[in-house]
Design a protein around this motif. Sequence first.
Motif, mmCIF file in Angstrom:
data_model
loop_
_atom_site.group_PDB
_atom_site.id
_atom_site.type_symbol
_atom_site.label_atom_id
_atom_site.label_comp_id
_atom_site.label_asym_id
_atom_site.label_seq_id
_atom_site.Cartn_x
_atom_site.Cartn_y
_atom_site.Cartn_z
ATOM 1 N N ALA A 9 6.982 8.309 85.657
ATOM 2 C CA ALA A 9 7.566 8.281 84.318
ATOM 3 C C ALA A 9 7.283 9.601 83.617
ATOM 4 O O ALA A 9 6.219 10.196 83.793
ATOM 5 C CB ALA A 9 7.002 7.126 83.493
ATOM 6 N N SER A 10 8.264 10.052 82.851
ATOM 7 C CA SER A 10 8.093 11.229 81.995
ATOM 8 C C SER A 10 8.286 10.749 80.563
ATOM 9 O O SER A 10 9.316 10.136 80.243
ATOM 10 C CB SER A 10 9.133 12.292 82.352
ATOM 11 N N GLU A 33 3.620 0.227 77.930
ATOM 12 C CA GLU A 33 5.002 -0.008 78.379
ATOM 13 C C GLU A 33 5.184 0.410 79.835
ATOM 14 O O GLU A 33 5.797 -0.308 80.634
ATOM 15 C CB GLU A 33 5.980 0.780 77.508
ATOM 16 N N THR A 34 4.632 1.567 80.198
ATOM 17 C CA THR A 34 4.842 2.067 81.564
ATOM 18 C C THR A 34 4.128 1.200 82.599
ATOM 19 O O THR A 34 4.587 1.084 83.740
ATOM 20 C CB THR A 34 4.361 3.521 81.704
ATOM 21 N N ARG A 35 3.018 0.585 82.206
ATOM 22 C CA ARG A 35 2.317 -0.315 83.133
ATOM 23 C C ARG A 35 3.151 -1.552 83.405
ATOM 24 O O ARG A 35 3.193 -2.056 84.533
ATOM 25 C CB ARG A 35 0.958 -0.700 82.567
ATOM 26 N N GLU A 36 3.809 -2.037 82.370
ATOM 27 C CA GLU A 36 4.670 -3.210 82.550
ATOM 28 C C GLU A 36 5.816 -2.909 83.513
ATOM 29 O O GLU A 36 6.306 -3.800 84.208
ATOM 30 C CB GLU A 36 5.216 -3.668 81.194
ATOM 31 N N LYS A 37 6.204 -1.655 83.559
ATOM 32 C CA LYS A 37 7.305 -1.260 84.450
ATOM 33 C C LYS A 37 6.804 -0.658 85.758
ATOM 34 O O LYS A 37 7.569 -0.062 86.511
ATOM 35 C CB LYS A 37 8.227 -0.286 83.729
ATOM 36 N N THR A 78 -7.435 3.669 80.189
ATOM 37 C CA THR A 78 -6.888 3.622 81.552
ATOM 38 C C THR A 78 -7.748 2.782 82.489
ATOM 39 O O THR A 78 -7.343 2.519 83.624
ATOM 40 C CB THR A 78 -6.756 5.041 82.150
ATOM 41 N N LYS A 79 -8.928 2.362 82.034
ATOM 42 C CA LYS A 79 -9.839 1.596 82.868
ATOM 43 C C LYS A 79 -9.172 0.305 83.347
ATOM 44 O O LYS A 79 -8.573 -0.434 82.564
ATOM 45 C CB LYS A 79 -11.119 1.259 82.092
ATOM 46 N N GLY A 80 -9.267 0.069 84.660
ATOM 47 C CA GLY A 80 -8.674 -1.134 85.225
ATOM 48 C C GLY A 80 -7.208 -0.989 85.579
ATOM 49 O O GLY A 80 -6.586 -1.958 86.032
ATOM 50 N N HIS A 81 -6.666 0.201 85.378
ATOM 51 C CA HIS A 81 -5.237 0.429 85.663
ATOM 52 C C HIS A 81 -5.101 1.536 86.706
ATOM 53 O O HIS A 81 -5.582 2.664 86.508
ATOM 54 C CB HIS A 81 -4.484 0.811 84.401
ATOM 55 N N GLN A 82 -4.455 1.235 87.801
ATOM 56 C CA GLN A 82 -4.263 2.215 88.871
ATOM 57 C C GLN A 82 -3.005 3.039 88.571
ATOM 58 O O GLN A 82 -1.940 2.834 89.136
ATOM 59 C CB GLN A 82 -4.152 1.502 90.217
#
Length: 634
Positions: A9-10, A33-37, A78-82
């Motif tokens: 994503a940009s 939002e980007t994590r949901e996608k 960002t913790k817990g998100h790859q």
Amino acid sequence: MKDGYIRVASASIDTLIGNVKHNANEIKKVLKETREKKAQVVVFPELVLSGYTLEDLFLQNRLLNECLVQLEEIMKDTKGHQQIVVIGLPFHYQNNLYNVSAVLYDGSILGIVPKYHIPNYNEYYEGRRFTPCFEDNIEIELFGQIVLFGRKVVFACQNLPSFTLGVEICEDLWLPNAPSNELALNGATVICNTSASNELTAKKDYRRNLVSMQSAKLVSGYVYSNAGSGESTTDVVFSGHHLICENGTIVSESTGFDAEVIYGDLDVEKLVSERRKMTTYQSHHDYDYVYFDMDLIDIETNHYYDPHPFVPSNPKLRELRCKEVFEIQTRGLMQRLKATHIDKVVIGISGGLDSTLALLVCVMAFDKLGYDKKNIYAITMPCFGTTSRTKNNALGLMEELGVTSQTVNIADVVRMQFKNIDQDENVHDVTYENVQARERTEILMNKANQIGGLVIGTGDLSEVALGWSTYNGDHMSMYAVNVSVPKTLVRYLVDYVSSLYQGQVLETILQDVLDTPVSPELLPQEDDKIVQKTEDIVGPYELHDFFIYHMVRFGDEPCKLYKKTKLAFKDKYDKETIKKWLRLFYWRFFSQQFKRSCIPDGPKVGSVALSPRGDWRMPSDANVQIWLDEVEKI
């Protein structure tokens, strides 16, 4: 990330220049939002945390300290998100101020990358405040972590080795010695660019070309994020023009001016495959690698695959492609005739697409060389399966093109061959078919000897890949003009040449050839109708051409090729149909290599060819089992 896909994503935000806390909160909203996608890489603009247009406020301690505070807050978020997050900010170290991009992942900082080229001309005045990046990487302590600080770093996913990431910043891209050049040579398959490029008349077009060309030159993915809404408009305007490219192709592009997030799926395995084939794409090994682990998730990719990769969908581009390919075929034959000092050719005409195209190439070559077209000996050889439609089209073509026409009915000599080997004429097996094909080739070869000419082959690339030819029959010739033209393109080439004869009888004949089912006509016809249709036996040529393109060019594994085919033909073929023909494709491709190992010379016209002298070399006894095993797992 399964099958080598990653979603990137940009993004840009509604910036408040100098309000670092606001900007950090907006960044965190975008990240949600980007994590949901399922975006696995998110790139924000240059100096997004502070705003790019702060001028001498960059020298204020309050601003720089708040940037560090908010960077740590985003890092914690960002913790817990790859998910790789790339953020631009001003960063003070020892005696200097640097324009950097921080690379965050799962509650940590993987690295800090400083800008290498600091512009100080026209509207840019960065040299007043920022220092260019130093030469070698160093380690610093930040938020209780030891962090690599420097530009010579590649971030690498241990679970997916083909996913490696490098970072450059705005102006870095615009110079001849762009850092991304070395990043790619050190293994980076995805380049991220945090940028603040202002908008001028026509600059958007230039920027688009620059980013897409850099991705092509590097054989990489390129994620470009540009500053936009909220930046100062004292002297210039920023449009937030984002781009995501893959090897020269624009995957996604923003509309511009408003804060926006764009997404794109990159096929990093394909990029690695392309590089691996290019022996001139030399690896360097002088950069540091920072590793991270990322689970291989299955994403419903939006990656577009053209179902007909050999045939442009745009009519104008398709016409140009046909013109170019036909010219290559013609010039190839012209050179062969000149080099051998031969002005006569022999060609078998069936009334089908392939032989029609080959005859048209011969006619064009003779016209350009000024040779007498009567020295083109076109021979039609009807037998048990020949219908009046194909025979009449063959005769009509020869007459309209002004070549020497000859009809040789091979039925009697074929029956003699059957008698010699005790073949029952009522048993329509492979011997029944191949005796006819070999007899036709024998006539062509003998005629060529008689007149001192060359036998022109008519088989196409798709038939070569599948081995859909009779060994030492139609498999053999003295120069094969269609040998690297896929079946899906043959049809459009004949249609293109047909348009050159608009309003003439020849156009009508060519259009009827286009409407005739593809068939070798080796089984007895019924009521003057074709009963043997090739695609009923080997499967749709459009599927096989798709398989050929992606398997030969990119080395795709069967599971990935299956996934690509589903995306390309989602509205046409169901899963079982694709799997059925994919299984047959692999079996035929491997088992028929012995024919490819000794195919005649012929011109290469596209990026995929199977000549054993150039593009494709494999042992004829290679084992296909591991490929078939994977097909069965689908």
